[in-house]
Design a protein around this motif. Structure first.
Motif, PDB file in Angstrom:
ATOM      1  N   ALA A 181      38.642  62.049  39.983  1.00 38.38           N
ATOM      2  CA  ALA A 181      38.192  60.442  40.305  1.00 38.38           C
ATOM      3  C   ALA A 181      39.446  59.647  40.102  1.00 38.38           C
ATOM      4  O   ALA A 181      40.353  60.334  39.470  1.00 38.38           O
ATOM      5  CB  ALA A 181      36.917  60.177  39.546  1.00 38.38           C
ATOM      6  N   LYS A 182      39.272  58.682  40.513  1.00 40.06           N
ATOM      7  CA  LYS A 182      40.379  57.455  40.454  1.00 40.06           C
ATOM      8  C   LYS A 182      39.885  56.191  40.547  1.00 40.06           C
ATOM      9  O   LYS A 182      38.975  56.154  41.469  1.00 40.06           O
ATOM     10  CB  LYS A 182      41.721  57.841  41.276  1.00 40.06           C
ATOM     11  N   PRO A 183      40.428  55.258  39.971  1.00 39.60           N
ATOM     12  CA  PRO A 183      40.298  53.812  40.122  1.00 39.60           C
ATOM     13  C   PRO A 183      40.463  53.231  41.520  1.00 39.60           C
ATOM     14  O   PRO A 183      41.717  53.566  42.051  1.00 39.60           O
ATOM     15  CB  PRO A 183      40.922  52.836  38.948  1.00 39.60           C
ATOM     16  N   ASP A 184      39.839  52.626  42.164  1.00 37.97           N
ATOM     17  CA  ASP A 184      40.157  51.992  43.627  1.00 37.97           C
ATOM     18  C   ASP A 184      41.302  51.010  43.400  1.00 37.97           C
ATOM     19  O   ASP A 184      41.430  50.391  42.586  1.00 37.97           O
ATOM     20  CB  ASP A 184      38.915  50.984  43.962  1.00 37.97           C
ATOM     21  N   ARG A 185      42.278  51.283  44.237  1.00 33.31           N
ATOM     22  CA  ARG A 185      43.406  50.355  44.185  1.00 33.31           C
ATOM     23  C   ARG A 185      43.078  48.874  44.238  1.00 33.31           C
ATOM     24  O   ARG A 185      44.113  48.130  43.589  1.00 33.31           O
ATOM     25  CB  ARG A 185      44.453  50.549  45.259  1.00 33.31           C
ATOM     26  N   PRO A 237      35.421  53.162  40.070  1.00 32.95           N
ATOM     27  CA  PRO A 237      35.841  54.496  39.849  1.00 32.95           C
ATOM     28  C   PRO A 237      35.194  55.066  41.390  1.00 32.95           C
ATOM     29  O   PRO A 237      34.118  54.743  41.780  1.00 32.95           O
ATOM     30  CB  PRO A 237      34.691  55.133  38.718  1.00 32.95           C
ATOM     31  N   ARG A 238      36.055  55.819  42.116  1.00 36.00           N
ATOM     32  CA  ARG A 238      36.105  56.581  43.294  1.00 36.00           C
ATOM     33  C   ARG A 238      36.155  58.037  43.172  1.00 36.00           C
ATOM     34  O   ARG A 238      37.068  58.322  42.312  1.00 36.00           O
ATOM     35  CB  ARG A 238      37.005  56.034  44.125  1.00 36.00           C
ATOM     36  N   VAL A 239      35.406  58.796  43.583  1.00 39.48           N
ATOM     37  CA  VAL A 239      35.133  60.117  43.477  1.00 39.48           C
ATOM     38  C   VAL A 239      36.330  60.662  44.514  1.00 39.48           C
ATOM     39  O   VAL A 239      36.540  60.119  45.642  1.00 39.48           O
ATOM     40  CB  VAL A 239      34.032  60.874  43.867  1.00 39.48           C
ATOM     41  N   ASN A 240      37.065  61.890  44.003  1.00 41.22           N
ATOM     42  CA  ASN A 240      37.904  62.644  44.755  1.00 41.22           C
ATOM     43  C   ASN A 240      37.220  63.656  45.522  1.00 41.22           C
ATOM     44  O   ASN A 240      37.026  64.873  44.820  1.00 41.22           O
ATOM     45  CB  ASN A 240      39.163  62.982  44.043  1.00 41.22           C
TER      46      ASN A 240
END
Length: 227
Positions: A104-108, A113-116
């Motif tokens: 996952a990573k934070p939306d730019r 949180p956004r899942v990979n």
């Protein structure tokens, strides 16, 4: 990683689907319990807002910023805790572990949180059954999972054997107990049919034979592709 991390990541995938209006074919008949018990106390999912609060949705449509704020609120630690049954502290830790693992990573733009999806799909297919193994246990009443769940209905024949279930006193299916990835899964899936489908498919990957696994992998890969 911990097993609740997978539940949370699949919830993020479900929220992404709902946020972007990805069609869902089981929306009208997905419960394996009494429908009136589907929505318990806790933070309402987007499905609850969209389908069961017409006046609220009408008000939201008149204010674009309010719509955006409502959507973003679903991704807060508190909202994720309320909709999954995972504690706020564990949600925070799960997000941290997922970021570190690249799942996952934070939306730019808004930092939610956004899942990979590609990485999560790869982990479910190749690693999940080894990291979080499970075997059918005692006969009990519960919620159908794996190939017995609605998401795989008609795709896999059970040949009359006992089906896998998450133990739950209000479930409608009798079968062999499968320990869910996290204890709150029976609660979380009542709020979200997409999450139910994803978790059931995940179980089919964990415990299925080659045919069940193949079909489950095709389904979960397709769902996560749209996340």
């Amino acid at each position: 990683m911990k097993s609740q991390d997978i539940v949370l990541l699949l919830k993020l995938a479900s929220l992404s689907h709902q946020e972007r209006g990805v069609p869902f074919f089981l929306e009208s008949k997905w419960e394996d319990w009494d429908p009136q018990e589907s929505y318990e106390s806790g933070y309402p999912s987007l499905r609850l807002i969209n389908d069961h609060s017409g006046e609220m949705l009408a008000d939201l449509r008149s204010n674009k910023k309010t719509i955006e704020d409502t959507i973003l609120a679903q991704y807060s630690v508190r909202a994720l805790a309320d909709s999954t049954g995972i504690s706020k502290s564990e949600v925070s830790l799960a997000l941290q572990r997922s970021y570190e693992a690249g799942l996952a990573k934070p939306d730019r733009i808004n930092r939610i949180p956004r899942v990979n999806a590609n990485a999560l799909s790869e982990f479910i297919i190749y690693g999940l059954k080894y990291v979080f193994p499970v075997k059918p246990a005692e006969i009990t009443r519960g919620i159908a999972t794996a190939w017995a769940a609605p998401v795989l209905q008609g795709q896999v024949m059970s040949a009359g054997e006992l089906v896998p279930v998450w133990p739950d006193a209000r479930g409608h299916t009798r079968g062999q107990a499968i320990t869910p990835l996290f204890k709150s899964v029976p609660y979380a899936v009542r709020l979200d049919p997409r999450l139910y489908s994803m978790l059931a498919l995940t179980d089919a990957v964990r415990i299925g034979q080659s045919r069940e696994r193949k079909i489950a992998i095709e389904n979960i890969s397709a769902m996560l592709k749209d996340a």
